[in-house]
Design an enzyme around this catalytic site. Structure first.
Site, PDB file in Angstrom:
ATOM      1  N   LYS A  88       0.809  -1.229   0.000  1.00  0.00           N
ATOM      2  CA  LYS A  88       0.000   0.000   0.000  1.00  0.00           C
ATOM      3  C   LYS A  88       0.839   1.273   0.000  1.00  0.00           C
ATOM      4  CE  LYS A  88      -4.495  -1.521   1.243  1.00  0.00           C
ATOM      5  NZ  LYS A  88      -4.356  -2.896   1.770  1.00  0.00           N
ATOM      6  N   GLU A 110      -9.775   6.767   3.689  1.00  0.00           N
ATOM      7  CA  GLU A 110     -10.649   5.782   4.316  1.00  0.00           C
ATOM      8  C   GLU A 110      -9.794   4.575   4.656  1.00  0.00           C
ATOM      9  OE1 GLU A 110     -10.105   5.835   1.095  1.00  0.00           O
ATOM     10  OE2 GLU A 110      -9.586   3.725   0.836  1.00  0.00           O
ATOM     11  N   SER A 376       1.418  -9.843  -1.024  1.00  0.00           N
ATOM     12  CA  SER A 376       1.095  -8.423  -0.861  1.00  0.00           C
ATOM     13  C   SER A 376       1.494  -7.851   0.489  1.00  0.00           C
ATOM     14  CB  SER A 376      -0.399  -8.200  -1.107  1.00  0.00           C
ATOM     15  OG  SER A 376      -1.179  -9.060  -0.297  1.00  0.00           O
TER      16      SER A 376
HETATM   17  C1  LIG Z   1      -5.252  -3.929   1.560  1.00  0.00           C
HETATM   18  C2  LIG Z   1      -4.547  -5.176   1.278  1.00  0.00           C
HETATM   19  C3  LIG Z   1      -4.934  -6.022   0.216  1.00  0.00           C
HETATM   20  C4  LIG Z   1      -6.147  -5.789  -0.636  1.00  0.00           C
HETATM   21  O1  LIG Z   1      -6.127  -4.623  -1.378  1.00  0.00           O
HETATM   22  P1  LIG Z   1      -5.871  -4.605  -2.952  1.00  0.00           P
HETATM   23  O2  LIG Z   1      -6.159  -3.202  -3.329  1.00  0.00           O
HETATM   24  O3  LIG Z   1      -6.809  -5.581  -3.577  1.00  0.00           O
HETATM   25  O4  LIG Z   1      -4.454  -4.973  -3.180  1.00  0.00           O
HETATM   26  C5  LIG Z   1      -4.182  -7.161  -0.031  1.00  0.00           C
HETATM   27  N1  LIG Z   1      -3.112  -7.479   0.728  1.00  0.00           N
HETATM   28  C6  LIG Z   1      -2.712  -6.688   1.756  1.00  0.00           C
HETATM   29  C7  LIG Z   1      -1.528  -7.102   2.554  1.00  0.00           C
HETATM   30  C8  LIG Z   1      -3.417  -5.518   2.074  1.00  0.00           C
HETATM   31  O5  LIG Z   1      -3.011  -4.755   3.088  1.00  0.00           O
END
Ligand SMILES: *Cc1c(COP(=O)(O)O)cnc(C)c1O
Length: 392
Positions: A88, A110, A376
């Site tokens: 993020k 948000e 992610s």
């Molecule tokens: C917020 C988040 C997501 C989901 O958000 P996307 O916009 O779909 O990437 C996925 N993995 C992690 C670790 C997150 O913090």
């Protein structure tokens, strides 16, 4: 073919469906973002911060034991190693630089689980800008560590008590705030959702992920494309970043994992692409979970970052056009995958990322296939949930 057009449409999805009071700020953003993002000055500052502050490039790690288990050559793109623990921050760094270029003096955001809130509060501290984060009251109660981090970083966290008191309601409240302070406020949206230009802007800011994958694969494999790209989808930003530079390369198959919660047909899921129908949410036309008369169905997933009732318009288009395969991964499958990765590779993944890993058993690979799966985020924030399962 898979890029947003001038009006922000991906096929039939996207656009900017906004209240009239926001028209001029959204228009200002539409007319400014590309010119700024593509400028040399922005690119230099953005990439310096990604390198020295975030810790990029994130490694592309060949997970040998995981590869053996699934009969393909699996690489993990390690967004979990970024500052603040997820992808993020790539986006919030870019948007705050844009906000500064546009002369904005106040930042709002948000947040659901608090990950985007923390990433926004972080860059606001870095740039010395005041920050207000809207968060559903229910989420404030269940995500206390992230609330504390945001407060320590100097942000004001506003608990939202409307609706179900979760992410959708926090987003509505942030939009309301933007309507009341349109001239001095920049709204940093955390995923590839919202009115044009947000989905395209966030995808471009996250596209550093696939730009790096190309170089790293070239070095490790002698070819810059994988056979498969895999990622989880909440709103779609880590997935968009993962696929961005491969969208028109048909040698590359795209598999996205959405959260099936307690099962796609259980009534408790966030499998937006499987269950959704066309509608408008938070300023864009996309697929969303709704009743026949258009009321939004409250989503559920064990992973707070995936329980959003909509999906980015790019991803709705990728699914509808057949460019991406969408698999639904339920809570139990994600938990199992998290423990498997931990035991095989010594990496504790975020619950969201565990959904991408949970799609691996559903795939049919050839031994020669090269797979890149985006991790992610890291699992620190999810330890309570993991341990609840572990002790069961
Ligand atoms: C917020 C988040 C997501 C989901 O958000 P996307 O916009 O779909 O990437 C996925 N993995 C992690 C670790 C997150 O913090």
């Amino acid at each position: 073919m898979y890029q947003a057009n001038e009006q922000g449409f991906y096929g039939e999805f996207g656009g900017a469906y906004i209240p009239e009071i926001l028209y001029s700020c959204v228009l200002e953003l539409q007319q400014t973002y590309l010119q700024v993002i593509e400028s040399k000055e922005f690119q230099t500052e953005y990439h310096e911060l990604l390198r020295d502050y975030v810790g990029r490039p994130s490694p592309l790690y060949h997970a040998k034991r995981l590869s053996e288990r699934y009969g393909a050559k699996i690489y993990l793109k390690r967004e979990d190693l970024n500052h603040t623990g997820a992808h993020k921050i790539n986006n919030t760094i870019g948007q705050i630089l844009l906000a500064k270029h546009m002369g904005k003096t106040r930042i709002i955001a948000e947040t659901g689980a608090g990950q985007h809130g923390v990433a926004t509060a972080t860059v606001c501290a870095l740039m010395n800008l005041p920050c207000v984060v809207y968060m559903g009251k229910l989420d404030v109660e269940r995500q206390q560590p992230n609330v504390k981090k945001m407060e320590m970083l100097g942000a004001t966290v506003v608990p939202v008590t409307s609706g179900n008191m979760t992410l959708k309601d926090a987003t509505n409240e942030a939009i309301r705030d933007w309507c009341s302070h349109p001239s001095d406020t920049f709204y940093i949206i955390g995923s590839t959702v919202g009115p044009h230009p947000y989905p395209d802007m966030v995808a471009r800011l996250q596209s550093v992920i696939s730009a790096e994958v190309k170089e790293q694969l070239q070095e490790k494999e002698g070819r810059s494309h994988p056979d498969y790209l895999m990622a989880c989808v909440g709103g779609g930003s880590n997935a968009a970043g993962t696929v961005y530079h491969y969208l028109d390369d048909n040698r590359v198959k795209i598999t996205l994992a959405e959260a099936a919660g307690k099962g796609v047909d259980s009534g408790e899921s966030a499998a937006t692409i499987h269950l959704g129908t066309e509608g408008i949410i938070h300023g864009s036309r996309t697929l969303l979970m709704q009743t026949p008369d258009g009321q939004i169905v409250e989503p559920y997933s064990i992973s707070a970052g995936l329980d959003y009732p909509g999906i980015g318009p790019l991803h709705a288009h990728l699914a509808r056009s057949g460019r991406a395969q969408i698999l639904a991964v339920d809570d139990d499958e994600a938990i199992r995958a998290a423990f498997e990765l931990t035991q095989l590779e010594g990496i504790i993944p975020a619950l969201e990322s565990s959904h991408a890993l949970g799609a691996l058993p559903k795939m049919k690979f050839k031994a020669s296939d090269v797979v890149v799966l985006t991790l992610s985020g890291r699992g620190d924030k999810d330890m309570d949930t993991y341990l609840r399962y572990f002790n069961r």
